[in-house]
Motif scaffolding. Structure first.
Motif, PDB file in Angstrom:
ATOM      1  N   ARG A   8       0.855  -1.197   0.000  1.00 41.47           N
ATOM      2  CA  ARG A   8       0.000   0.000   0.000  1.00 41.47           C
ATOM      3  C   ARG A   8       0.886   1.240   0.000  1.00 41.47           C
ATOM      4  NH1 ARG A   8      -4.722   1.774   4.242  1.00 41.47           N
ATOM      5  NH2 ARG A   8      -5.347   3.591   3.056  1.00 41.47           N
ATOM      6  N   MET A  10       0.932   5.222   0.255  1.00 42.69           N
ATOM      7  CA  MET A  10       0.072   6.271   0.782  1.00 42.69           C
ATOM      8  C   MET A  10       0.106   7.459  -0.176  1.00 42.69           C
ATOM      9  SD  MET A  10      -0.866   4.494   3.237  1.00 42.69           S
ATOM     10  CE  MET A  10      -1.986   5.622   4.012  1.00 42.69           C
ATOM     11  N   GLU A  12      -1.826  11.411  -1.403  1.00 39.94           N
ATOM     12  CA  GLU A  12      -2.642  12.562  -1.000  1.00 39.94           C
ATOM     13  C   GLU A  12      -4.017  12.444  -1.662  1.00 39.94           C
ATOM     14  OE1 GLU A  12      -0.451  15.968  -2.296  1.00 39.94           O
ATOM     15  OE2 GLU A  12       1.127  15.656  -0.818  1.00 39.94           O
ATOM     16  N   LYS A  13      -5.068  12.647  -0.890  1.00 40.50           N
ATOM     17  CA  LYS A  13      -6.432  12.528  -1.435  1.00 40.50           C
ATOM     18  C   LYS A  13      -6.680  13.529  -2.559  1.00 40.50           C
ATOM     19  CE  LYS A  13      -8.952  10.781   2.558  1.00 40.50           C
ATOM     20  NZ  LYS A  13     -10.039  11.063   3.504  1.00 40.50           N
ATOM     21  N   GLU A  14      -6.239  14.758  -2.344  1.00 39.16           N
ATOM     22  CA  GLU A  14      -6.542  15.829  -3.287  1.00 39.16           C
ATOM     23  C   GLU A  14      -5.836  15.655  -4.629  1.00 39.16           C
ATOM     24  OE1 GLU A  14      -5.129  16.522  -0.168  1.00 39.16           O
ATOM     25  OE2 GLU A  14      -7.095  16.639   0.777  1.00 39.16           O
ATOM     26  N   THR A  15      -4.568  15.249  -4.602  1.00 39.65           N
ATOM     27  CA  THR A  15      -3.767  15.213  -5.831  1.00 39.65           C
ATOM     28  C   THR A  15      -3.486  13.817  -6.347  1.00 39.65           C
ATOM     29  OG1 THR A  15      -1.661  15.150  -4.642  1.00 39.65           O
ATOM     30  CG2 THR A  15      -2.594  17.340  -5.119  1.00 39.65           C
ATOM     31  N   GLY A  16      -3.592  12.810  -5.488  1.00 38.24           N
ATOM     32  CA  GLY A  16      -3.246  11.454  -5.881  1.00 38.24           C
ATOM     33  C   GLY A  16      -1.744  11.208  -5.909  1.00 38.24           C
ATOM     34  N   ARG A  19       2.732  10.193  -0.924  1.00 35.62           N
ATOM     35  CA  ARG A  19       3.158  10.917   0.271  1.00 35.62           C
ATOM     36  C   ARG A  19       4.587  10.529   0.667  1.00 35.62           C
ATOM     37  NH1 ARG A  19      -1.129  10.071   4.739  1.00 35.62           N
ATOM     38  NH2 ARG A  19       0.334  11.404   5.837  1.00 35.62           N
TER      39      ARG A  19
END
Length: 93
Positions: A8, A10, A12-16, A19
């Motif tokens: 998995r 990780m 960022e939700k906003e940019t994809g 991290r």
């Protein structure tokens, strides 16, 4: 190093965008230990990998077993997550 059960990364939700860290689970503790031994400190490009067992923070619960007891698959696998964190990242203890 061994059989991977899960990987998995990780994001960022906003940019994809990544991290900069992720988690892997092996099917045997020995495989996780070998991956940590051989990959911790390994340099890729200009990044030095930090590979370690996942740090469980106070108040954080550990994930349930992948195959609970009594499941058709049998006994649960010993999950040994490893964390890959670049230097300076907030999770790089």
């Amino acid at each position: 190093y061994g059989n991977l059960l899960s990987v998995r990364i990780m994001v960022e939700k906003e940019t994809g965008r990544s991290r900069g860290f992720g988690f892997v689970s092996y099917d045997a503790p020995e495989a996780a230990a070998l991956a940590i031994k051989e990959l911790n400190g390994f340099v890729i490009g200009n990044k030095r990998l930090k590979v370690q067992h996942k740090q469980i923070r106070q108040g954080e619960q550990q994930s349930p077993p992948l195959f609970p007891e009594g499941s058709p698959v049998g006994q649960p696998h010993p999950l040994m997550p490893g964390e890959i964190v670049p230097p300076g990242h907030p999770h790089s203890g």
